[in-house]
Design an enzyme around this catalytic site. Structure first.
Site, PDB file in Angstrom:
ATOM      1  N   ARG A 174     -39.864  -3.785 -55.509  1.00 22.38           N
ATOM      2  CA  ARG A 174     -39.842  -4.525 -54.242  1.00 22.38           C
ATOM      3  C   ARG A 174     -39.448  -3.585 -53.103  1.00 22.38           C
ATOM      4  NH1 ARG A 174     -36.598 -10.015 -54.317  1.00 22.38           N
ATOM      5  NH2 ARG A 174     -37.657 -10.207 -52.299  1.00 22.38           N
ATOM      6  N   CYS A 232     -30.210  -7.454 -49.968  1.00 23.28           N
ATOM      7  CA  CYS A 232     -31.151  -7.719 -51.058  1.00 23.28           C
ATOM      8  C   CYS A 232     -32.263  -8.570 -50.464  1.00 23.28           C
ATOM      9  CB  CYS A 232     -30.452  -8.384 -52.232  1.00 23.28           C
ATOM     10  SG  CYS A 232     -29.614  -9.934 -51.818  1.00 23.28           S
TER      11      CYS A 232
END
Length: 277
Positions: A174, A232
Site C-alpha cells: 500500500r 496508517c
C-alpha cells in the site's frame, strides 16, 4: 511508559484489571459475535467503529478521534473508573487493541496496557474463556484529552522536511502504491518511510524484544530524541506503531486522519515506490 502486560502476569491475577476486548478488522463486522463466542473472563466488548472513533469524513478521515466527552461516556459503561488498571486485547497482535490503549492514554488514564499476543496467547497458555455478554458495574472515570501527542495534516506534511521522521505503518504494498483497497488514491505522503506495523511482532503475534524493535527503528533513522510521527490508513493500526516506539523509549505523535484524510484531498501529492531512509 509501561505498554504491555504479559499473559503470565494476567493469569496470576486476572481480576485486578478492567479487561476490554477490542476485536476488529477492516471490513469484518464479526467482532461482537466473536466476543460472545469466547472471551477472557469478565472482559467487556468495545466496538471500535462506534466507541473508539467519530463518524468518518473526507475532511477528517475514516476513523477520526472521538471527542473526550464521547470517549468518557463510552468508557464508564465499560467499568472504567479513575485509577483503574485497564488491559486491552484483541484476537492476536494487538492492531485493534492498540487503538483503545492509545485513546485511553490520550484521554488521561495512566494505567492502560496491551495484552501481549492477545486472545491467541491467552488460550495458548491455557487461560480460561467464557461466553456471552459482560455488563459490569459502571465506572466514574473522568477524561481530559490531549495527554498523548497528535499531528494535524499540515504538521504531518511538514515533518519529513523539517528534520523529523514520518512513518507509514501500512503494508508495504500500500505504501508503494501497488494496491489501495479502501482509500481514494494509492501511494504515500512524500518523504514518509515505510514501517509496516506487522514488523513490530513475531510469528506468535507478540511484540518483538525491545532490542530488536530499537534496531528496526534505528535503521529508519529513529533514535531517542528524534521527532517522530506515525500514520496508517485511518489512525487505527498506527497506534500499534506508537506503542512499539514507546516500548523502546521513543515518544511518537499519531496522525489520526492518516492516509484516508490525505488521499481524499486531490491537491495533496501522492508518492509511489520506495523512499530510502
Amino acid at each position: 511508559m509501561t505498554v504491555l502486560t504479559r499473559v503470565a502476569d494476567l493469569l496470576a491475577d486476572p481480576t485486578a484489571a478492567v479487561l476490554l476486548d477490542v476485536r476488529w478488522a477492516l471490513g469484518d463486522p464479526r467482532g461482537r459475535q466473536q466476543h460472545l463466542e469466547g472471551h477472557l473472563p469478565g472482559a467487556v466488548y468495545v466496538d471500535l467503529e462506534t466507541e473508539l472513533a467519530a463518524p468518518g469524513s473526507a475532511a477528517e478521515g475514516r476513523h477520526p478521534l472521538p471527542s473526550v466527552q464521547s470517549l468518557q461516556a463510552a468508557a464508564r459503561p465499560w467499568g472504567v473508573s479513575n485509577g483503574s488498571r485497564v488491559v486491552v486485547y484483541d484476537a492476536g497482535p494487538g492492531l485493534a487493541a492498540a487503538r483503545a490503549w492509545w485513546l485511553l492514554r490520550w484521554g488521561g488514564l495512566a494505567d492502560v496496557t496491551i495484552l501481549d499476543g492477545g486472545l491467541a496467547a491467552w488460550t495458548a497458555a491455557g487461560g480460561p474463556v467464557e461466553r456471552g455478554e459482560v455488563v459490569p458495574e459502571p465506572g466514574d472515570v473522568t477524561l481530559t484529552g490531549g495527554c498523548l501527542p497528535t499531528l494535524s495534516i499540515e504538521e504531518a506534511a511538514a515533518l519529513p522536511g523539517g528534520g523529523g521522521v514520518l512513518l507509514d505503518a501500512r503494508a508495504a504494498e500500500r505504501y508503494r502504491g501497488e494496491v489501495e483497497p479502501v482509500d481514494p488514491r494509492p501511494g504515500h505522503v512524500p518523504g514518509a518511510l515505510s514501517a509496516p506495523t506487522a514488523g513490530n511482532v513475531g510469528p506468535d503475534g507478540r511484540f518483538l524484544p525491545v532490542a530488536v524493535l530499537a534496531e528496526r527503528f534505528a535503521q529508519l533513522g529513529v533514535r531517542p530524541g528524534t521527532t517522530v510521527g506515525v500514520y496508517c490508513g485511518s489512525g487505527v493500526t498506527a497506534a500499534h506503531e506508537v506503542a512499539a516506539l514507546a516500548e523502546v523509549g521513543i515518544d511518537a505523535a499519531l496522525w489520526p486522519g492518516s492516509w484516508s484524510q490525505w488521499s481524499a484531498d486531490p491537491e495533496r501529492p501522492a508518492a509511489t515506490g520506495t523512499d530510502a531512509p
